[in-house]
Design a protein around this motif. Structure first.
Motif, mmCIF file in Angstrom:
data_model
loop_
_atom_site.group_PDB
_atom_site.id
_atom_site.type_symbol
_atom_site.label_atom_id
_atom_site.label_comp_id
_atom_site.label_asym_id
_atom_site.label_seq_id
_atom_site.Cartn_x
_atom_site.Cartn_y
_atom_site.Cartn_z
ATOM 1 N N TYR A 11 0.859 -1.189 0.000
ATOM 2 C CA TYR A 11 0.000 0.000 0.000
ATOM 3 C C TYR A 11 0.894 1.237 0.000
ATOM 4 O O TYR A 11 1.865 1.324 0.749
ATOM 5 C CB TYR A 11 -0.904 0.013 1.226
ATOM 6 C CG TYR A 11 -2.069 0.976 1.119
ATOM 7 C CD1 TYR A 11 -3.342 0.509 0.810
ATOM 8 C CD2 TYR A 11 -1.901 2.336 1.326
ATOM 9 C CE1 TYR A 11 -4.418 1.386 0.707
ATOM 10 C CE2 TYR A 11 -2.958 3.219 1.226
ATOM 11 C CZ TYR A 11 -4.224 2.733 0.910
ATOM 12 O OH TYR A 11 -5.289 3.607 0.803
ATOM 13 N N THR A 12 0.542 2.220 -0.830
ATOM 14 C CA THR A 12 1.365 3.420 -1.000
ATOM 15 C C THR A 12 0.589 4.673 -0.621
ATOM 16 O O THR A 12 -0.538 4.875 -1.063
ATOM 17 C CB THR A 12 1.866 3.533 -2.451
ATOM 18 O OG1 THR A 12 2.745 2.438 -2.726
ATOM 19 C CG2 THR A 12 2.622 4.833 -2.666
ATOM 20 N N ASP A 13 1.231 5.495 0.211
ATOM 21 C CA ASP A 13 0.744 6.845 0.510
ATOM 22 C C ASP A 13 1.788 7.797 -0.063
ATOM 23 O O ASP A 13 2.851 7.991 0.520
ATOM 24 C CB ASP A 13 0.617 7.042 2.020
ATOM 25 C CG ASP A 13 0.051 8.409 2.390
ATOM 26 O OD1 ASP A 13 0.025 9.295 1.512
ATOM 27 O OD2 ASP A 13 -0.345 8.612 3.542
ATOM 28 N N PRO A 14 1.506 8.409 -1.244
ATOM 29 C CA PRO A 14 2.556 9.164 -1.939
ATOM 30 C C PRO A 14 2.692 10.619 -1.518
ATOM 31 O O PRO A 14 3.611 11.286 -1.969
ATOM 32 C CB PRO A 14 2.114 9.074 -3.396
ATOM 33 C CG PRO A 14 0.633 9.060 -3.304
ATOM 34 C CD PRO A 14 0.276 8.340 -2.024
ATOM 35 N N LYS A 19 6.935 10.097 1.548
ATOM 36 C CA LYS A 19 6.176 9.160 0.736
ATOM 37 C C LYS A 19 6.429 7.779 1.307
ATOM 38 O O LYS A 19 7.568 7.433 1.619
ATOM 39 C CB LYS A 19 6.616 9.260 -0.731
ATOM 40 C CG LYS A 19 6.274 10.618 -1.330
ATOM 41 C CD LYS A 19 6.980 10.864 -2.638
ATOM 42 C CE LYS A 19 6.551 12.199 -3.205
ATOM 43 N NZ LYS A 19 6.871 13.349 -2.308
ATOM 44 N N SER A 38 5.629 3.535 1.087
ATOM 45 C CA SER A 38 5.120 2.294 0.488
ATOM 46 C C SER A 38 5.468 1.164 1.443
ATOM 47 O O SER A 38 6.630 1.022 1.838
ATOM 48 C CB SER A 38 5.757 2.039 -0.880
ATOM 49 O OG SER A 38 5.357 3.022 -1.812
ATOM 50 N N MET A 70 -3.222 2.055 -3.936
ATOM 51 C CA MET A 70 -2.988 3.458 -3.611
ATOM 52 C C MET A 70 -4.344 4.125 -3.456
ATOM 53 O O MET A 70 -5.286 3.796 -4.181
ATOM 54 C CB MET A 70 -2.181 4.149 -4.712
ATOM 55 C CG MET A 70 -1.814 5.599 -4.397
ATOM 56 S SD MET A 70 -0.977 6.406 -5.790
ATOM 57 C CE MET A 70 0.540 5.464 -5.827
ATOM 58 N N GLU A 71 -4.439 5.043 -2.502
ATOM 59 C CA GLU A 71 -5.711 5.728 -2.286
ATOM 60 C C GLU A 71 -6.166 6.415 -3.565
ATOM 61 O O GLU A 71 -5.371 7.083 -4.246
ATOM 62 C CB GLU A 71 -5.554 6.758 -1.155
ATOM 63 C CG GLU A 71 -6.871 7.412 -0.770
ATOM 64 C CD GLU A 71 -6.734 8.321 0.434
ATOM 65 O OE1 GLU A 71 -7.611 9.174 0.610
ATOM 66 O OE2 GLU A 71 -5.744 8.173 1.186
ATOM 67 N N LEU A 84 -1.466 -1.362 -10.607
ATOM 68 C CA LEU A 84 -1.800 -0.550 -9.437
ATOM 69 C C LEU A 84 -3.310 -0.390 -9.315
ATOM 70 O O LEU A 84 -3.987 0.001 -10.269
ATOM 71 C CB LEU A 84 -1.139 0.823 -9.574
ATOM 72 C CG LEU A 84 -1.243 1.777 -8.393
ATOM 73 C CD1 LEU A 84 -0.515 1.219 -7.182
ATOM 74 C CD2 LEU A 84 -0.659 3.145 -8.781
ATOM 75 N N ALA A 100 -0.284 4.196 5.539
ATOM 76 C CA ALA A 100 -0.130 3.111 4.560
ATOM 77 C C ALA A 100 -0.292 1.747 5.222
ATOM 78 O O ALA A 100 -0.854 0.819 4.637
ATOM 79 C CB ALA A 100 1.241 3.214 3.887
#
Length: 520
Positions: free
Chosen positions: A340-343, A354, A356, A402-403, A428, A489
């Motif tokens: 899960y990624t919060d960029p 950022k 992941s 990713m959100e 993704l 994340a």
């Protein structure tokens, strides 16, 4: 309160220190041969150049010596931040400032000794009445002892500025010089109201390492002491005229130092022990390898607290003893893997982190397998995700999320550009959940840490990405402004793992229900 034995030992140590000061500040042959005009030019140069002033008058502080033989090895020059601080203090007659520097970076040496003497020996004297404030009356007296030793036994100071010894002594908490400078020690919480020397009030107050761990655990005591600093102590100046300085390191967010840093009108100098590349900011004192060895020995938490102004206290959501590490199994053993990624919204490396986070579920346990938590560009984050996919795609299937709100054109363009270079596109998926407020979601999964279901990859224990993620997790609390990209994340990955790998631990068995006798 110090005992009689403690006082005797302190006096004996001070006398030894004074002998050392006298022996290590000899007048050099070249100085002894100076003409009056040459002497005046040299003194004026030292008065105008703080670094040169320190090196000439305080060689016993700035010379690295062999611990066994005492032989001089090399001079340790001031760091740029020392000299910048001195100019700030000199050029700001009415100064309210906090100098937030790490341990071992000469806070007390400069602000309790070097700087006040430099100001005192300017062509036009800039301070007349110095007050040094310590945790207790005894500690304040000991701070005063160091400057008295220089004034009375430093041969170079005596040669250039005359005999300074006069009335009083540090053991009594105050003394005066022949040039009618006054020096006074005050302990934490003592009443400094009405401090004056005839018509003069203090014009240089330095508060040295006022906070300690015990104090910072009591919010009311911190508030009361902050009030004392701002009211009684600051009020000892002549209606705020003078230099009012606090030095220390940020050992807790609940501290007097933190409160002063957040006060309007206060100049804050923050120096961390190392830069973002791990290089020491005082490079002449220690090496990058020495800094790493220090950090390895004291541990991540103590290093951040004492050297980086980043105290990691047990917050209102997570506790340090909930962070557990273990050796993880092969990826093929996991029931499901989610990255899960919060960029963050911004692309430049100077902005938010950022994050992941690759999580896996095996039985009842949740494992943080790999992680990326950096102040980086979007393209740097995208490359890490593609690299992860290439390392694992022939072995296991990872679900990349990713959100949905973050999947904007600029971010998708970065993924597409990297995919075009590599010849494929990362699979993704958008997280389209209608989610509650962030802290509420993270709080909802925190019992998994508390109950021992969460483990971190032991192989990455010392990696910067892992440690920054832990720092963000432990610092998280309602109303705080700390970065929360990593725990956010984590919540996303765990939600998908829990939703898609539910286990049935109870299997109902249907058996005939026994009939009572003589029922029919």
């Amino acid at each position: 309160m110090a005992t009689v034995a403690d006082i005797k030992k302190a006096i004996a140590d001070w006398n030894d220190h004074c002998k050392r000061v006298r022996s290590l500040t000899p007048i050099t042959m070249s100085v002894a041969k100076e003409s009056p005009s040459e002497r005046d030019r040299r003194i004026r140069r030292l008065q105008s150049n703080y670094a040169a002033f320190c090196e000439y008058y305080f060689p016993h502080y700035l010379t690295l010596r062999d611990k066994v033989t005492g032989e001089a090895l090399r001079v340790i020059h001031n760091a740029p931040f020392h000299n910048a601080a001195a100019m700030k203090v000199k050029n700001t007659p009415n100064l309210k400032a906090v100098f937030k520097w790490p341990r071992g970076h000469a806070k007390s040496t400069h602000f309790d000794i070097f700087l006040p003497l430099w100001l005192m020996f300017q062509p036009k004297r800039l301070i007349n009445f110095m007050v040094v404030v310590g945790k207790s009356e005894d500690s304040a007296n000991r701070l005063l002892a160091d400057i008295q030793a220089e004034l009375e036994y430093n041969q170079r100071i005596i040669s250039d500025f005359g005999e300074q010894k006069s009335a009083g002594t540090w053991t009594e908490g105050e003394f005066k010089t022949q040039s009618v400078n006054k020096f006074l020690a005050v302990g934490r919480g003592q009443s400094p109201r009405g401090l004056r020397d005839r018509e003069s009030r203090p014009d240089y107050i330095v508060i040295d390492d006022l906070d300690d761990d015990e104090l910072c655990r009591n919010e009311k005591r911190v508030k009361d002491l902050t009030d004392w600093v701002k009211e009684a102590l600051f009020g000892a100046l002549d209606v705020g005229r003078g230099r009012f300085i606090m030095v220390g390191n940020l050992i807790s967010k609940c501290s007097v130092l933190a409160n002063l840093c957040n006060t309007k009108g206060v100049h804050v100098s923050e120096i961390k022990a190392i830069d973002r590349n791990g290089n020491p900011v005082w490079a002449e004192k220690w090496t990058k390898e020495e800094a790493q060895e220090y950090a390895d020995f004291v541990g991540f938490r103590a290093w951040n607290k004492e050297m980086m102004h980043n105290p990691i206290n047990d917050g209102s959501i997570f506790r340090h003893d909930w962070i557990r590490f273990k050796r993880l199994p092969k990826l093929e053993k996991y029931e499901m893997l989610v990255c899960y990624t919060d960029p963050s919204f911004k692309s430049t490396s100077a902005n938010d982190y950022k994050a992941s986070r690759l999580w896996g579920k095996i039985g009842t346990e949740l494992h943080l397998i790999d992680c990326y938590v950096r102040q980086d560009t979007v393209s740097g984050m995208v490359r890490w995700l593609y690299d992860l996919y290439e390392r694992t795609r022939d072995r296991v299937a990872i679900s990349f999320f990713m959100e949905a709100n973050f999947m904007q054109d600029i971010i998708l363009d970065e993924f597409a550009a990297e995919g075009n270079l590599r010849g494929y596109q990362l699979p993704l998926l958008p997280d389209k959940r209608k989610k509650p407020e962030k802290i509420q979601r993270i709080e909802a999964v925190s019992p998994l840490w508390e109950r021992g279901f969460v483990f971190y990859n032991e192989a990455l224990k010392d990696s910067p990405d892992m440690q920054v993620g832990i720092e963000q997790t432990l610092a998280l609390e309602r109303g705080s402004r700390v970065h929360d990209d990593a725990p956010d994340a984590d919540e996303g990955a765990i939600w998908y793992l829990q939703r898609n790998t539910r286990q049935s631990t109870f299997k109902p068995v249907l058996v005939p229900r026994p009939r009572p006798k003589n029922m029919w």
